[in-house]
Write a protein that holds these residues in place. Structure first.
Motif, short mmCIF file in Angstrom:
data_model
loop_
_atom_site.label_atom_id
_atom_site.label_comp_id
_atom_site.label_asym_id
_atom_site.label_seq_id
_atom_site.Cartn_x
_atom_site.Cartn_y
_atom_site.Cartn_z
N SER A 191 1.01 -1.18 0.01
CA SER A 191 -0.07 0.25 -0.09
C SER A 191 0.92 1.21 0.07
O SER A 191 2.07 1.19 0.65
CB SER A 191 -0.99 0.01 1.30
OG SER A 191 -0.21 0.08 2.51
N GLY A 235 0.70 5.64 0.78
CA GLY A 235 -0.18 6.99 0.95
C GLY A 235 0.06 8.10 0.11
O GLY A 235 0.57 7.90 -1.09
N ARG A 250 1.48 10.05 3.99
CA ARG A 250 0.30 9.73 5.03
C ARG A 250 -1.02 9.34 4.38
O ARG A 250 -1.08 9.26 3.04
CB ARG A 250 -0.13 11.53 5.48
CG ARG A 250 -0.44 12.43 4.36
CD ARG A 250 -1.15 13.47 4.89
NE ARG A 250 -0.12 14.34 5.07
CZ ARG A 250 -0.17 15.64 5.69
NH1 ARG A 250 -1.54 16.27 5.74
NH2 ARG A 250 1.00 16.71 6.16
N GLU A 251 -1.78 8.76 5.25
CA GLU A 251 -3.10 8.12 4.78
C GLU A 251 -3.95 9.31 4.27
O GLU A 251 -3.91 10.47 4.83
CB GLU A 251 -3.82 7.36 5.75
CG GLU A 251 -2.86 6.01 6.30
CD GLU A 251 -2.74 5.10 5.14
OE1 GLU A 251 -3.87 4.91 4.51
OE2 GLU A 251 -1.74 4.62 5.05
N GLY A 278 -9.83 8.25 4.62
CA GLY A 278 -9.49 6.52 4.93
C GLY A 278 -9.63 5.64 3.59
O GLY A 278 -9.48 4.75 3.62
N SER A 319 -9.02 4.11 -0.21
CA SER A 319 -7.93 3.67 -1.20
C SER A 319 -8.49 2.84 -2.39
O SER A 319 -9.84 2.72 -2.56
CB SER A 319 -6.96 2.80 -0.44
OG SER A 319 -7.67 1.44 -0.14
N ALA A 358 -3.72 5.20 -1.47
CA ALA A 358 -4.71 6.10 -0.99
C ALA A 358 -5.42 6.99 -1.98
O ALA A 358 -4.87 7.45 -2.98
CB ALA A 358 -4.06 7.23 -0.10
N ASP A 392 -7.42 16.54 1.77
CA ASP A 392 -6.00 15.94 1.24
C ASP A 392 -5.48 17.07 0.08
O ASP A 392 -4.29 17.63 0.16
CB ASP A 392 -6.11 14.69 0.60
CG ASP A 392 -6.66 13.70 1.61
OD1 ASP A 392 -5.97 13.57 2.76
OD2 ASP A 392 -7.57 13.11 1.22
#
Length: 507
Positions: free
Chosen positions: A50, A52, A60-61, A65, A67, A83, A89
């Motif tokens: 995975s 981010g 960062r995530e 939350g 993805s 992500a 974001d």
């Protein structure tokens, strides 16, 4: 180089492989002649389970939350969970870029150049790893990733590093200033190369960047984030927010962004232009194309055949400046088409990681469906289809190299961008007719001219409404050469000295 950035989350359904039509007249390859498999190792590019978002120098995530999964187009194998950036974001990335801007813009050009040189050298050092990554995420043959994409990526960073301390001599005033925060949205057909086209000049001019890579090919941008950290680039100078078209729309509309650079489909480009209108943001658009490859009766036909193949079947035809329309003088039509079909039967379709492969996988199920739909429209409208006889893999997204003859200018396959390995063949009798047919398109990105007469090359180039005109070659690029189009192919130029202007306040 064009994408469909409004695509929804990566499809999980399996596309039905397209069965190519049988050959009409072209002989097959020499009997008994074959290449042994020569696969590049997947292990060269270690892909994490995975990833981010890269904001302010850290991964960062996503705030929400969420993805999405990125797939290997050649096998539909999941590669990684990435992500999904939302409005929060994007806002965080823009604020990080804004905070980093004063210090970055205040550095002497020679100091910014050091970072760009460092990035270029790291790209060279990691080029084999990045080529494997790009091929797995995109589906293009490893030979193209390794021998074309990665050398050009490094070359663009080297080239713009050289400009960083010479901006006063670029022709845009004696003291040009950076614009601020640049929002950049890039396509899936050349993920890392399009990143270089946009990030390198922006940083050289003193801007900071928020980059949104394509949803189907986010991995090379995330690896580039690691390269930025390896090069010691100050936090916030480059930020990467992954997601789909909605993420890109948040970036385009964000009031903290000073400049938008977009490469993608014409439809999305028009939507972006409407969003940006009246905001004061600078905008450059590099959109679709329907390039004409024009072959005269005095052209070196063997050389022209190679140029035609490279013009439309490079990267499976998923190139905005592809020579997707072949205009051939009537007197040499039969000879040229016979030679072209012979050449097409030698193309190797299959595993993109095999160094012998010429034609890799289509990038996504959605793009494969579009190619199939337009080729079906070509047949329904009366054009004659010929596809290379080959066995396509059972898994992944594949389409056999195809050409259409008997095409008129009214056919959809002569007017709409297919963005796949499909060539439409038209004929002409005089140079004037060739110009008229070549310019009979809503696009204006590229064209090619094949003739041994230099005077004819200059006469044609002066009359073709295309941003890039190649003579006796096709799809040749250099970081010192500007690239861009007219009409529905967008506006603005990337590459060369001209590519600096989009990132400088020259008022």
């Amino acid at each position: 180089m064009t994408e469909q950035p409004t695509a929804t989350t990566t499809p999980t359904t399996t596309a039905t492989p397209i069965t190519p039509a049988g050959p009409r007249s072209a002989p097959g390859p020499l009997p008994g002649f074959a290449y042994a498999p020569a696969p590049e190792s997947r292990d060269l590019a270690e892909i994490a389970p995975s990833y981010g978002l890269y904001i302010g120098g850290e991964f960062r995530e996503a705030h929400n939350g969420k993805s999405f999964t990125t797939l290997d187009p050649s096998s539909e194998e999941p590669l990684s969970e990435v992500a999904y950036g939302g409005a929060e974001d994007v806002d965080a990335a823009v604020r990080a870029a804004r905070d980093a801007f004063p210090a970055w813009a205040g550095l002497p050009g020679a100091e910014r150049a050091k970072y760009l040189f460092r990035i270029a050298r790291i790209i060279q050092e990691r080029s084999r790893e990045l080529a494997v990554l790009e091929t797995r995420d995109n589906g293009k043959p490893i030979r193209e990733s390794r021998d074309t994409d990665l050398p050009l990526v490094a070359a663009h960073f080297f080239y713009y590093a050289g400009w960083a301390d010479k901006l006063a001599h670029a022709g845009f005033g004696t003291d040009p200033k950076p614009l601020g925060v640049a929002g950049q949205v890039i396509p899936w057909n050349f993920p890392l190369l399009m990143l270089a086209w946009k990030v390198a000049p922006a940083l050289a001019c003193g801007n900071t960047v928020v980059l949104k890579p394509a949803e189907t090919t986010p991995l090379s941008a995330l690896f580039f984030a690691d390269i930025c950290r390896q090069a010691g680039l100050p936090a916030g100078v480059v930020n990467i927010v992954t997601g789909d078209g909605t993420t890109g729309a948040h970036l385009v509309a964000h009031p903290g962004v000073d400049k938008i650079a977009f490469t993608g489909s014409t439809a999305v480009g028009k939507e972006i232009a409407r969003t940006v209108a009246g905001t004061g943001k600078r905008l450059t658009l590099e959109l679709g194309g329907k390039g004409a490859n024009i072959v005269f009766d005095d052209a070196p036909l063997d050389q022209a055949v190679e140029g035609i193949v490279g013009g439309i079947f490079f990267n499976q035809g998923q190139v905005c400046c592809a020579g997707s329309r072949l205009l051939v003088q009537e007197s040499v039509q039969e000879e040229l088409l016979a030679a072209l079909k012979r050449r097409l039967t030698t193309l190797r379709v299959g595993d993109p990681l095999d160094k012998n492969t010429d034609i890799g996988a289509i990038n996504s199920a959605e793009q494969l469906a579009r190619i199939a739909s337009l080729t079906e429209a070509g047949e329904a409208e009366g054009a004659e289809r010929w596809s290379v006889p080959c066995e396509l893999p059972s898994d992944g997204y594949w389409f056999a190299p195809t050409l259409f003859t008997g095409v008129s200018q009214a056919h959809r396959i002569a007017q709409e961008e297919i963005f796949g390995p499909v060539l439409s063949v038209l004929t002409f009798r005089t140079p004037e007719e060739a110009v008229a047919k070549a310019n009979n398109t809503p696009y204006g990105l590229s064209a090619g001219i094949w003739t041994e007469k230099g005077s004819r090359i200059l006469w044609m180039a002066d009359r073709l409404r295309a941003g890039v005109v190649w003579a006796n070659t096709f799809n040749r690029f250099d970081p010192a050469s500007p690239f861009g189009g007219y009409q529905e192919s967008g506006f603005g130029r990337e590459g060369g000295r001209h590519g600096l202007e989009a990132y400088l306040d020259v008022r």
